[in-house]
Design a protein around this motif. Sequence first.
Motif, PDB file in Angstrom:
ATOM      1  N   ASP A   1       3.286 -29.178 -23.023  1.00 51.90           N
ATOM      2  CA  ASP A   1       2.430 -28.741 -21.923  1.00 51.90           C
ATOM      3  C   ASP A   1       3.260 -28.592 -20.645  1.00 51.90           C
ATOM      4  O   ASP A   1       4.489 -28.711 -20.662  1.00 51.90           O
ATOM      5  CB  ASP A   1       1.253 -29.702 -21.738  1.00 51.90           C
ATOM      6  CG  ASP A   1       1.685 -31.122 -21.335  1.00 51.90           C
ATOM      7  OD1 ASP A   1       2.788 -31.295 -20.777  1.00 51.90           O
ATOM      8  OD2 ASP A   1       0.910 -32.064 -21.578  1.00 51.90           O
TER       9      ASP A   1
ATOM     10  N   LYS B   1       8.170 -20.605 -20.648  1.00 54.17           N
ATOM     11  CA  LYS B   1       7.304 -20.753 -21.817  1.00 54.17           C
ATOM     12  C   LYS B   1       6.194 -19.722 -21.726  1.00 54.17           C
ATOM     13  O   LYS B   1       5.404 -19.729 -20.786  1.00 54.17           O
ATOM     14  CB  LYS B   1       6.730 -22.173 -21.874  1.00 54.17           C
ATOM     15  CG  LYS B   1       7.773 -23.228 -22.167  1.00 54.17           C
ATOM     16  CD  LYS B   1       7.170 -24.600 -22.348  1.00 54.17           C
ATOM     17  CE  LYS B   1       6.704 -25.184 -21.056  1.00 54.17           C
ATOM     18  NZ  LYS B   1       6.280 -26.602 -21.185  1.00 54.17           N
TER      19      LYS B   1
ATOM     20  N   SER C   1       3.316 -17.108 -24.135  1.00 51.14           N
ATOM     21  CA  SER C   1       2.506 -17.154 -25.347  1.00 51.14           C
ATOM     22  C   SER C   1       3.397 -16.909 -26.559  1.00 51.14           C
ATOM     23  O   SER C   1       4.321 -16.082 -26.508  1.00 51.14           O
ATOM     24  CB  SER C   1       1.402 -16.103 -25.288  1.00 51.14           C
ATOM     25  OG  SER C   1       0.499 -16.399 -24.247  1.00 51.14           O
TER      26      SER C   1
ATOM     27  N   VAL D   1       0.256 -20.606 -29.302  1.00 51.88           N
ATOM     28  CA  VAL D   1       0.026 -21.139 -27.964  1.00 51.88           C
ATOM     29  C   VAL D   1      -0.181 -19.957 -27.023  1.00 51.88           C
ATOM     30  O   VAL D   1       0.703 -19.114 -26.877  1.00 51.88           O
ATOM     31  CB  VAL D   1       1.205 -22.006 -27.478  1.00 51.88           C
ATOM     32  CG1 VAL D   1       0.891 -22.589 -26.102  1.00 51.88           C
ATOM     33  CG2 VAL D   1       1.516 -23.115 -28.471  1.00 51.88           C
TER      34      VAL D   1
ATOM     35  N   ARG E   1      -0.729 -18.819 -23.191  1.00 54.34           N
ATOM     36  CA  ARG E   1      -0.443 -19.361 -21.854  1.00 54.34           C
ATOM     37  C   ARG E   1      -0.811 -18.348 -20.780  1.00 54.34           C
ATOM     38  O   ARG E   1      -0.634 -17.134 -20.950  1.00 54.34           O
ATOM     39  CB  ARG E   1       1.035 -19.734 -21.732  1.00 54.34           C
ATOM     40  CG  ARG E   1       1.411 -21.001 -22.488  1.00 54.34           C
ATOM     41  CD  ARG E   1       2.838 -21.422 -22.171  1.00 54.34           C
ATOM     42  NE  ARG E   1       3.089 -22.786 -22.590  1.00 54.34           N
ATOM     43  CZ  ARG E   1       3.623 -23.131 -23.765  1.00 54.34           C
ATOM     44  NH1 ARG E   1       3.957 -22.188 -24.627  1.00 54.34           N
ATOM     45  NH2 ARG E   1       3.819 -24.395 -24.064  1.00 54.34           N
TER      46      ARG E   1
ATOM     47  N   SER F   1      -2.830 -23.658 -20.944  1.00 54.19           N
ATOM     48  CA  SER F   1      -2.265 -23.558 -22.289  1.00 54.19           C
ATOM     49  C   SER F   1      -3.364 -23.808 -23.305  1.00 54.19           C
ATOM     50  O   SER F   1      -4.055 -24.829 -23.248  1.00 54.19           O
ATOM     51  CB  SER F   1      -1.148 -24.594 -22.492  1.00 54.19           C
ATOM     52  OG  SER F   1      -0.143 -24.468 -21.520  1.00 54.19           O
TER      53      SER F   1
END
Length: 748
Positions: free
Chosen positions: A315, A387, A389, A405, A407, A416
């Motif tokens: 996260d 970071k 998706s 994931v 984002r 997230s």
Amino acid sequence: MKNSIIIFLLFNFLSLQGQHNEKITDSGSIIKKGIENIQSHLGKVPLFDASLQQVKEEVDEEMKREIRVPVPKDLAGGYTHERHKKNYATAQKAGVLYKILGEEKYAEYIKEMLLQYAKIYPDLPLHPAERSYARGKIFWQSLNDSNWLVAMSQAYDSIYEYLSEDERNYLEKDLFLPYANFLSIGNPKFFNRIHNHSTWGNAAVGMIGLVMKNDELVNRALYGLKETNIPENARDDDGGLILQEGQKAGFLANIEEAFSPSGYYTEGPYYQRYAMYPFMMFAKELENKRPEIGIFSYKDGVLIKAVYALLNLTDADGDFFPLNDAQKGMSLLNQSVVIAVDAAYYYGDQDPGLLSVAERQGKVSLDDAGMAVAMAIEQGKAEEFKKQSIDLTDGPQGNKGGVTVLRSEKADDVFSLVFKYTSQGDSHGHYDKLSFSFYNDGEEVIQDYGFARFVNIEPKNGGGYLKENTSWAKQSIAHNTITQNEKSHFNGDFDTGNKYHSEKYFSDFTKDNIQVVSAIEENAYPGTKLHRTLALLTNDIFQKPVVLDIFRIDGETENQYDLPFYYSGQIIATNFEYETPDELNKLGTGNGYQHLWTEAKGIAPGGNTRFNWSYNNRFYTLTQALKSNDSIILARIGASDPKFNLRRDPVYIARKKNTKNALFISILEPHGSYSPVTELGSNSFSQIEEIKVILDIDAYTGIEITGLQEKKIVFILSNEESSSSAKHQVKIKEKEFSWEGPYTIITK
């Protein structure tokens, strides 16, 4: 203080030049060239210098005490367990200090400790605690014995040339060889598996084999036990081999089978973090001593890819998403991840994004990889690790489902969404097909429970797994997914669950206003098809990105379907009436339901059901398009838990009864905030006026979302064709919709 550290290190290095370097050889994970490079930069690279000084202070403090090698008796968290852990950790670090600084006191310390272990090991019985399928000798399970040997092989390696030939022969004959044989030949059910336990065992045997120059041990570690290695009394109940026909074993097989091509580890990020230490430590040794294997290129460089996968499963605070068995709060600051990040930079493509991760970790590994990272940071090469998706596949060939994931960033918020549609996840897997969790920055808005265990806290079951891990944490109702007829997926049977995996339907991260993923599960409940689509929507009608959740269920018979949302925080308001009992009752009798107290029950009103809560001074609303005969249950974990082993977390459950096919439409909406200083709240009400199902047939599902000032969004999903090139045309209330791909979104 900083200058004094640098002066101290330089003084030690210069004063010891030529005095002890002849005892530092190419036998270790830091080869001679790497040692010379490290020594030449001491005092010039702050992050490395600080990391070295921290280890030196820790080891020097421990060396003030008498070496203690007690007779093993305790479980995790107990004195003997923790003492032996401290011993191997200190010895490993002392070995690094000896290699870099050359001070004989570290070599003498390691030698004395190893001689004490060699004295007691030949007569050690199995550990007295009969808790493990593979009991150890120094520890209660062979896994921890492997931890010991991985560390001690490094310590032994560091002083190999320092020792006399007689001392080496004694240590290898009475300690290291019988130790390696015990972990492998003596424990084939432990050693010959595809599992993090076996990875530790393989690495331990292989690393000590490399130091001892024992090719048989190294090959045993790389390729697993063969039939000739397994004694008759160590075979399975039918007298056969532990492995199934055609199954692989050994370190290389664990790389091949446990990782998908994208680097996802089938047991989940918590155990991937744990396994990365033996994977990387043995890999670095192999790269130095068996370069012909090309370990960092093995399976298309999957060990390097695994580091990126691991970092992407965190996260905004750097904590790992607690998929499968996992302790919350485990983060990229863990030493295993420090080593993995440094190795990925050094043996990979020198990605400057990894340097920013190392900066955040605040330390580096004390080897050539760590020095390379520290030097690059000092030279200003670090860039942000972004970071975004991501889809991570599961299974050795990447064809057994996966994790996505999604984002999105809005102002100062990082959102997230984690969608899990993997295979079972080995023995650490949960029955949670098509489950999701949602984070606002590092806060769990919709949470996954993780595991039921207090690691290394001896009063709680010796630090091991609690029985509630099976009766609660693994069960389907403990996750944010569908439970049918109060039975877990695959009826909670591991062998059945291990045969199947969910299938990704599609994902799309190409648009600015929506990121979407969809997956199907057809085996969790025979005769029932589960299809879930999750999207992060960004639009002016919402204050922040919202989650659109479309969960379609096609059943052959009438069933009861429960869809829980494990929210974090305090209820603010609802638009449905509910009753609270004078006495709490359990929601059910098994499959996890026995662990839920029913705190309130209500009936969904006509139109939309709204559930509003606050968490960490932020507001959230769950809006659902439920039918008027659907029910709402507000419950809390903690029933059937006399020892208070479970957290008392709340849950909102939407229930549909006596139906074959069902459709759950939900929108999770972050909005507003509250200041306890000014005592003012803003945007505490939902900005969604209505969500409505405008179409639901076998081929298509259409959703209309009405926001403030009557602004509308229409989302239409193709339920049967996921191709990005497929063309669709559908009429809804006399209006034609045409598009290409598995879905379309229209803003009115």
